[in-house]
Every structure is written in C-alpha cells, then in structure tokens.
Write a protein that holds these residues in place. Structure first.
Motif, PDB file in Angstrom:
ATOM      1  N   PRO A 284       0.874  -1.241   0.042  1.00 27.44           N
ATOM      2  CA  PRO A 284      -0.016   0.003   0.030  1.00 27.44           C
ATOM      3  C   PRO A 284       0.821   1.607   0.125  1.00 27.44           C
ATOM      4  CG  PRO A 284      -0.838  -1.689   1.391  1.00 27.44           C
ATOM      5  CD  PRO A 284       0.272  -1.995   1.051  1.00 27.44           C
ATOM      6  N   ALA A 285       2.078   1.114   0.272  1.00 30.90           N
ATOM      7  CA  ALA A 285       3.104   2.236   0.321  1.00 30.90           C
ATOM      8  C   ALA A 285       3.537   2.365  -1.235  1.00 30.90           C
ATOM      9  CB  ALA A 285       4.134   2.061   1.271  1.00 30.90           C
ATOM     10  N   PHE A 286       2.864   2.295  -2.098  1.00 32.89           N
ATOM     11  CA  PHE A 286       3.041   2.326  -3.461  1.00 32.89           C
ATOM     12  C   PHE A 286       3.826   3.659  -4.020  1.00 32.89           C
ATOM     13  CE2 PHE A 286       2.282   3.580  -7.868  1.00 32.89           C
ATOM     14  CZ  PHE A 286       3.003   2.551  -8.655  1.00 32.89           C
ATOM     15  N   LEU A 287       3.076   4.873  -3.509  1.00 29.59           N
ATOM     16  CA  LEU A 287       3.672   6.257  -3.836  1.00 29.59           C
ATOM     17  C   LEU A 287       4.792   6.369  -3.081  1.00 29.59           C
ATOM     18  CD1 LEU A 287       0.293   8.260  -3.271  1.00 29.59           C
ATOM     19  CD2 LEU A 287       1.536   7.634  -5.614  1.00 29.59           C
ATOM     20  N   GLY A 289       7.248   4.317  -2.818  1.00 31.81           N
ATOM     21  CA  GLY A 289       8.196   3.641  -3.749  1.00 31.81           C
ATOM     22  C   GLY A 289       8.551   4.504  -4.841  1.00 31.81           C
ATOM     23  N   VAL A 290       7.470   5.057  -5.457  1.00 33.50           N
ATOM     24  CA  VAL A 290       7.626   5.893  -6.541  1.00 33.50           C
ATOM     25  C   VAL A 290       8.675   6.997  -6.125  1.00 33.50           C
ATOM     26  CG1 VAL A 290       6.383   7.311  -8.123  1.00 33.50           C
ATOM     27  CG2 VAL A 290       5.664   5.258  -7.616  1.00 33.50           C
ATOM     28  N   GLY A 291       8.158   7.759  -4.946  1.00 35.66           N
ATOM     29  CA  GLY A 291       9.132   8.735  -4.500  1.00 35.66           C
ATOM     30  C   GLY A 291      10.476   8.373  -4.345  1.00 35.66           C
ATOM     31  N   LEU A 292      10.704   7.245  -3.662  1.00 34.84           N
ATOM     32  CA  LEU A 292      12.114   6.956  -3.831  1.00 34.84           C
ATOM     33  C   LEU A 292      12.805   6.547  -5.040  1.00 34.84           C
ATOM     34  CD1 LEU A 292      11.644   4.456  -0.710  1.00 34.84           C
ATOM     35  CD2 LEU A 292      12.930   6.336  -0.639  1.00 34.84           C
ATOM     36  N   ILE A 293      12.033   6.217  -6.041  1.00 39.60           N
ATOM     37  CA  ILE A 293      12.797   6.090  -7.249  1.00 39.60           C
ATOM     38  C   ILE A 293      12.976   7.443  -7.920  1.00 39.60           C
ATOM     39  CG2 ILE A 293      12.369   5.382  -9.876  1.00 39.60           C
ATOM     40  CD1 ILE A 293      10.972   2.816  -8.611  1.00 39.60           C
ATOM     41  N   ALA A 294      12.001   8.357  -7.802  1.00 40.45           N
ATOM     42  CA  ALA A 294      12.200   9.702  -8.035  1.00 40.45           C
ATOM     43  C   ALA A 294      13.726  10.287  -7.544  1.00 40.45           C
ATOM     44  CB  ALA A 294      10.781  10.421  -8.131  1.00 40.45           C
ATOM     45  N   GLY A 295      13.652  10.200  -6.427  1.00 41.36           N
ATOM     46  CA  GLY A 295      14.538  10.748  -5.578  1.00 41.36           C
ATOM     47  C   GLY A 295      16.002  10.036  -6.231  1.00 41.36           C
ATOM     48  N   VAL A 296      16.113   8.906  -6.401  1.00 39.18           N
ATOM     49  CA  VAL A 296      17.188   8.208  -6.905  1.00 39.18           C
ATOM     50  C   VAL A 296      17.673   8.869  -8.189  1.00 39.18           C
ATOM     51  CG1 VAL A 296      18.619   6.220  -7.558  1.00 39.18           C
ATOM     52  CG2 VAL A 296      17.550   6.450  -5.415  1.00 39.18           C
ATOM     53  N   VAL A 297      16.619   8.678  -9.045  1.00 36.45           N
ATOM     54  CA  VAL A 297      16.805   9.285 -10.276  1.00 36.45           C
ATOM     55  C   VAL A 297      17.355  10.829 -10.378  1.00 36.45           C
ATOM     56  CG1 VAL A 297      15.792   9.775 -12.428  1.00 36.45           C
ATOM     57  CG2 VAL A 297      15.214   7.937 -11.542  1.00 36.45           C
ATOM     58  N   LEU A 298      16.833  11.745  -9.709  1.00 39.08           N
ATOM     59  CA  LEU A 298      17.254  13.088  -9.393  1.00 39.08           C
ATOM     60  C   LEU A 298      18.776  13.090  -8.940  1.00 39.08           C
ATOM     61  CD1 LEU A 298      16.362  15.973  -9.490  1.00 39.08           C
ATOM     62  CD2 LEU A 298      15.657  15.768  -6.923  1.00 39.08           C
ATOM     63  N   VAL A 299      19.110  12.584  -8.142  1.00 44.31           N
ATOM     64  CA  VAL A 299      20.500  12.381  -7.494  1.00 44.31           C
ATOM     65  C   VAL A 299      21.249  12.117  -8.596  1.00 44.31           C
ATOM     66  CG1 VAL A 299      22.228  11.198  -6.222  1.00 44.31           C
ATOM     67  CG2 VAL A 299      19.904  12.152  -4.980  1.00 44.31           C
ATOM     68  N   LEU A 300      21.027  10.848  -9.431  1.00 40.36           N
ATOM     69  CA  LEU A 300      21.941  10.500 -10.364  1.00 40.36           C
ATOM     70  C   LEU A 300      21.886  11.422 -11.466  1.00 40.36           C
ATOM     71  CD1 LEU A 300      20.838   6.794 -10.658  1.00 40.36           C
ATOM     72  CD2 LEU A 300      23.013   7.917  -9.492  1.00 40.36           C
TER      73      LEU A 300
END
Length: 387
Positions: A284-287, A289-300
């Motif tokens: 249920p914490a899908f969003l 997970g999406v936020g974490l992916i977005a954060g990693v992509v932003l850092v990279l």
C-alpha cells in the motif's frame, strides 16, 4: 638617483586577519541566508513541539545518533547493545572527532556533553555553509556561492544540520578540504582530510579527492614538498581509526567492517535498497516507492549534470564516492537522505541555474523551499524512526 629610476613600492601584503575579515565579509550574505533558514527550521520544530508535547532539545541532542555520540564522549568506547535477533550495536561504529570535541568543550565550559555536541554542530554548520560558498564562489562567482549555501540549507533534511550529529562537522571539513585542493593549499587539504576521516566513514571520499587533485597536478608537471605532505596526511585519520578498531576488537583490518555488520550495515551495490523500494511498490506504500525512485533518479541526474558541467575532478571524485556509499549501503534506508547531505557538489548546478534568475524570483523559490523544509523537518524528527 632620479626619482623616475626608483622602483614603485610593493603593495602591502594583507595580514591574515585582514584577509580573513575580507573573506568573511564576502561570505556574509551566504552565512546570513543560511542562518535564517536554520532559525526558521528550529522555530518550526519548537511550534510543532508545543502542539505535539515533544521536546525540541531532546530531538536535536538526546536521541538516536546524538545519544551514541554522547555516550562515547562520556564513557569512551566499549559500550554495546545486544539485540534479541543476535545483532550487536557497538559504539565503535561512531568515529571519534565529534565525541572528542564534545568532551573537550564540556570540560572547559558549563555545558553538558549533549549541549556541547549541539553547539559544535551549529558552529560547524556555519563553517560548512561558508566552505560551500567558498567552493562555489571560486568556480562560479559570488552570487552562485550565496545561492549554493542557501540551497544546502533548504534541503528537506536540512534540520540534520542543526542536530548533534556529525554531518555538519564532516561537511565543513570536506568543503574546506576541497577548497584547499582547488587553491593548491596542500598541507591544509591533507590535514582537513585527515580530520574528516576521523569524523565519518565516508571520510575516504575526501582522501580520494585530495589524491585525485594531486595526481592532476603531478601530471601537469607540478611537484612540491607541500603536496607530498598533503597526500601523506590525508588518509591518517580514517586509516588510524579503522586500524585502532581492528586492534581493539582483535579482528585486524576487518574489525570495523564487523562492527558495521552488527548494525546491519554493509556495501552490496544497492541490492538491498532496490529490494526495499520493490517492497514499497508492491505494498500500500506504492507512492513512497515511486518517490524513492524519483529521488534516486534526481540524485543520479544531478551527478550527471556535474560531470557535463566539467566540475573539477576532485569534486566529482568526492561527490561520486559519497553518493555511491549512500545509495549502495545495505542498511538504514530511511537515513539515506541524511547520508547524502555532504554531497554538496550536487547542488552547484542548481545554484548556477538560480544565479541566472532575477533576485526576487530566486528569493521567492528559496523562501517557499525554506518553509517546506522547516515543516518537513519538524514532522520528520517527530516521527518514529531515526533520521
């Protein structure tokens, strides 16, 4: 001898005090902006504390890592906690410079050890902001330097800069070490790198940056006793503590790794973090997970931008190692934003972009970011888990 044959008098060489005063005046807008953001964050934490019945002082200086640092300052090394699952949390995981400063300041003042740690962190955060300004000013000009310091302050996890943690102290030492490398002050760079290595495990990134800068100068044909001194000094802090832990535990070179393993920490290339994100995406914490992916992509993406902007190699080496260690560590996933806090070169492209904006527009964006950061910081510290 005719007057026209006399050589003009040499301009007076400014004293160190005058040079320091001039540097401080140049950096003053950055320091004032940084201090204003941090005071806003503390005010938000105080208001939240009144509403929630929590103690800001407790959250800033007497909980989580700050409590472990205080224990080292008071009791020394050797304290550990055995968990029901068999893991052992040893205070050997915490590098000694911050506890040493806490102990020294408490010995010469009426401050308790935890309050000494808080004072060290607050002062160190100002020196960190000054160091970030100095690096950005050197590379991109004063306006970008001011904005870089303020952008570092308004990060969502900026409240950590005001906690009795070691991030502010480490970032201050790292930023000034990088500035020393960029300006050819090799003994100072080596000494600061050694101190950074006594502050956090990621001090290895500062050592690598000093070595990378020296290698570039050697390839360009420059060699000096000062450079050699800096190169030799740089690893002494980190290597000295890791070797001491190995001797203390009887495990040799692997002793510190065993201590970290007791905390569930290690380096697995990011596999555990990827599984953690995958678990969020399948729950249920899908969003989240999406936020974490977005954060990693932003850092990279930001690191890629640093490369494309041709930042000096020492900055790229330092930042790359900090990012890699933060993202690829196998434990404490909620702490990864905090572990990225010292990676300030990631913010330089943002500061350069903001420097092209009109002052009012940049101030409005940073002001809004400061408010959001202050509210999030209060919410974060009043949460259940360690930052």
């Amino acid at each position: 001898m005719p007057v026209t044959d006399l050589a003009p008098p040499a301009p007076p060489h400014p004293s160190r005090g005058a040079a320091l005063s001039a540097a401080l005046r140049r950096a003053s807008p950055a320091l004032l902006g940084f201090a204003a953001v941090r005071l806003l964050g503390l005010a938000a934490l105080a208001v939240w504390g009144l509403a929630a019945g929590s103690s800001p002082h407790h959250l800033l200086a007497e909980r989580w890592d700050s409590l472990w640092y205080t224990r080292v300052a008071v009791l020394g090394y050797g304290y550990e906690v055995a968990l029901p699952n068999g893991d052992v949390h040893s205070n050997l995981a915490f590098f000694p410079l911050l506890p040493w400063l806490e102990r020294g300041l408490a010995a010469v003042s009426p401050l308790a050890h935890q309050d000494a740690g808080l004072l060290v962190a607050w002062l160190a955060s100002l020196f960190a902001a000054w160091g970030i300004f100095a690096v950005a000013d050197l590379l991109y000009g004063r306006r970008a330097g001011v904005l870089a310091a303020v952008v570092w302050a308004v990060l969502p996890v900026g409240i950590v800069q005001s906690m009795a943690y070691s991030e502010s102290l480490f970032t201050a030492l790292a930023a000034w070490a990088l500035y020393a490398v960029l300006t050819g002050r090799w003994p100072a760079a080596g000494l600061l790198a050694a101190l950074a290595g006594l502050t956090r495990p990621v001090g290895a990134a500062v050592v690598a940056a000093v070595w990378a800068g020296a290698l570039l100068r050697v390839r360009a044909g420059e060699r000096s006793a000062g450079m050699l001194a800096g190169v030799l000094l740089a690893p002494l802090g980190a290597a000295g503590y890791v070797l001491w832990v190995g001797g203390h535990t009887g495990e040799g070179l692997l002793g510190y790794l065993d201590v970290q393993a007791g905390w569930g920490n290690g380096f697995d290339g990011g596999w555990a973090f990827a599984r953690f994100i995958g678990g969020r995406l399948a729950s249920p914490a899908f969003l989240a997970g999406v936020g974490l992916i977005a954060g990693v992509v932003l850092v990279l993406w930001l690191y890629g931008r640093c490369v494309r902007d041709r930042q000096p190699l020492p900055l790229l080496v330092y930042c790359g190692i900090v990012v890699a260690l933060a993202l690829c560590a196998s434990g404490y996933f909620g702490s990864k934003p905090r572990l990225l806090l010292p990676a300030f070169p990631l913010l330089l492209p943002v500061a350069v972009a903001l420097a092209r904006w009109r002052t009012r527009r940049a101030a409005a964006v940073l002001g809004a970011a400061a408010v959001l950061s202050a509210v999030y910081g209060a919410f974060w510290l009043n949460g259940s888990g360690p930052p």
